[in-house]
Design a protein around this motif. Structure first.
Motif, PDB file in Angstrom:
ATOM      1  N   SER A  21      -0.611   6.181  -3.401  1.00  0.00           N
ATOM      2  CA  SER A  21       0.647   5.574  -2.956  1.00  0.00           C
ATOM      3  C   SER A  21       0.655   4.061  -3.130  1.00  0.00           C
ATOM      4  CB  SER A  21       0.925   5.943  -1.498  1.00  0.00           C
ATOM      5  OG  SER A  21      -0.141   5.521  -0.644  1.00  0.00           O
ATOM      6  N   LEU A  22      -0.483   3.395  -2.889  1.00  0.00           N
ATOM      7  CA  LEU A  22      -0.526   1.944  -3.052  1.00  0.00           C
ATOM      8  C   LEU A  22      -0.471   1.572  -4.528  1.00  0.00           C
ATOM      9  CD1 LEU A  22      -0.724  -0.712  -1.432  1.00  0.00           C
ATOM     10  CD2 LEU A  22      -3.199  -0.627  -1.764  1.00  0.00           C
ATOM     11  N   LYS A  24       1.124   3.138  -6.774  1.00  0.00           N
ATOM     12  CA  LYS A  24       2.518   3.303  -7.186  1.00  0.00           C
ATOM     13  C   LYS A  24       3.380   2.140  -6.706  1.00  0.00           C
ATOM     14  CE  LYS A  24       2.145   8.336  -7.369  1.00  0.00           C
ATOM     15  NZ  LYS A  24       2.505   9.623  -6.711  1.00  0.00           N
ATOM     16  N   GLN A  25       3.058   1.588  -5.543  1.00  0.00           N
ATOM     17  CA  GLN A  25       3.798   0.419  -5.065  1.00  0.00           C
ATOM     18  C   GLN A  25       3.511  -0.804  -5.927  1.00  0.00           C
ATOM     19  OE1 GLN A  25       2.375   1.183  -0.914  1.00  0.00           O
ATOM     20  NE2 GLN A  25       4.473   0.679  -0.339  1.00  0.00           N
ATOM     21  N   ALA A  28       5.613  -0.376  -9.033  1.00  0.00           N
ATOM     22  CA  ALA A  28       7.017  -0.691  -8.758  1.00  0.00           C
ATOM     23  C   ALA A  28       7.236  -2.201  -8.717  1.00  0.00           C
ATOM     24  CB  ALA A  28       7.450  -0.047  -7.446  1.00  0.00           C
ATOM     25  N   TYR A  29       6.291  -2.928  -8.115  1.00  0.00           N
ATOM     26  CA  TYR A  29       6.379  -4.389  -8.072  1.00  0.00           C
ATOM     27  C   TYR A  29       6.383  -4.953  -9.494  1.00  0.00           C
ATOM     28  CZ  TYR A  29       5.052  -9.260  -7.361  1.00  0.00           C
ATOM     29  OH  TYR A  29       5.007 -10.643  -7.406  1.00  0.00           O
TER      30      TYR A  29
END
Length: 213
Positions: A21-22, A24-25, A28-29
């Motif tokens: 999950s991190l 993927k963040q 996205a950034y």
């Protein structure tokens, strides 16, 4: 976990198999900030490093294990993806460079508490915007095999039990943290967690910005 590979006693290289999950963040950034320069600390064989390049970042990947052969096989020039074999506790010449973002996934617990504090302070001087960071928590399954959880942080650097070493392929000593301890470490180093959570696996993830004086 048979498909996951371990290197040098530092656990399995999760990023070579999947983005958590991190991760993927982070992606996205980067998609929102194409061309940003990323410092990937504890990169392993480059699974997440390559994903970040593919969505538009330029990446400097750092690991104490020599993955230069693996990185050369990805086919990117040094302007897009550069690997540096370096102990992250020191950063070496990287202290003279500037980055928009740093990523430090499942890595900083291999440093003693004071080393981790020093590294995070150094990162504050070379990272302009965000720090995406995670650490194995004392409340994780790994933490269940960690005999040093009750020790003071400055002294908390120990190996897992024999069962833990075998199960998680972590043979090097570690300093594991509770969520509150980890957030305090980040704060003491000059980082403000904007997001902090404990995953289903008991690992602690945070997205931080530089604390303003």
């Amino acid at each position: 976990m048979a498909d996951y590979q371990s290197f040098d006693g530092h656990g399995v290289d999760v990023a070579m198999n999947r983005a958590d999950s991190l991760d993927k963040q982070v992606l996205a950034y980067i998609a929102d900030n194409p061309g940003c320069r990323v410092l990937d600390l504890g990169s392993g064989a480059g699974g997440q490093s390559v994903r970040m390049v593919e969505v538009g970042a330029t990446v400097v990947a750092v690991d104490q294990f020599d993955f230069s052969e693996q990185f050369s096989e990805y086919g990117y020039d040094d302007e897009r993806l550069r690997f540096v074999c370096e102990d992250i506790a020191g950063l070496g010449q990287l202290k003279e460079e500037q980055f928009d973002v740093s990523v430090c996934q499942r890595t900083i617990h291999y440093l003693r508490y004071e080393q981790a504090l020093t590294l995070l302070k150094q990162l504050r001087g070379i990272v302009r915007d965000k720090l995406f960071i995670s650490v194995t928590g004392t409340g994780s399954l790994v933490g269940d095999t960690y005999p040093a959880s009750g020790m003071p942080l400055p002294d908390r650097f120990a190996s897992l039990s024999d069962l833990g070493k075998e199960k998680f392929s972590i043979h090097e000593p570690v300093c594991l943290y509770s969520e509150d301890e980890f957030k305090q470490l980040l704060s003491d180093a000059g980082w403000t967690p904007e997001v902090s959570k404990v995953t289903a696996f008991g690992n602690i993830q945070a997205i931080c910005k530089r604390t303003t004086s």
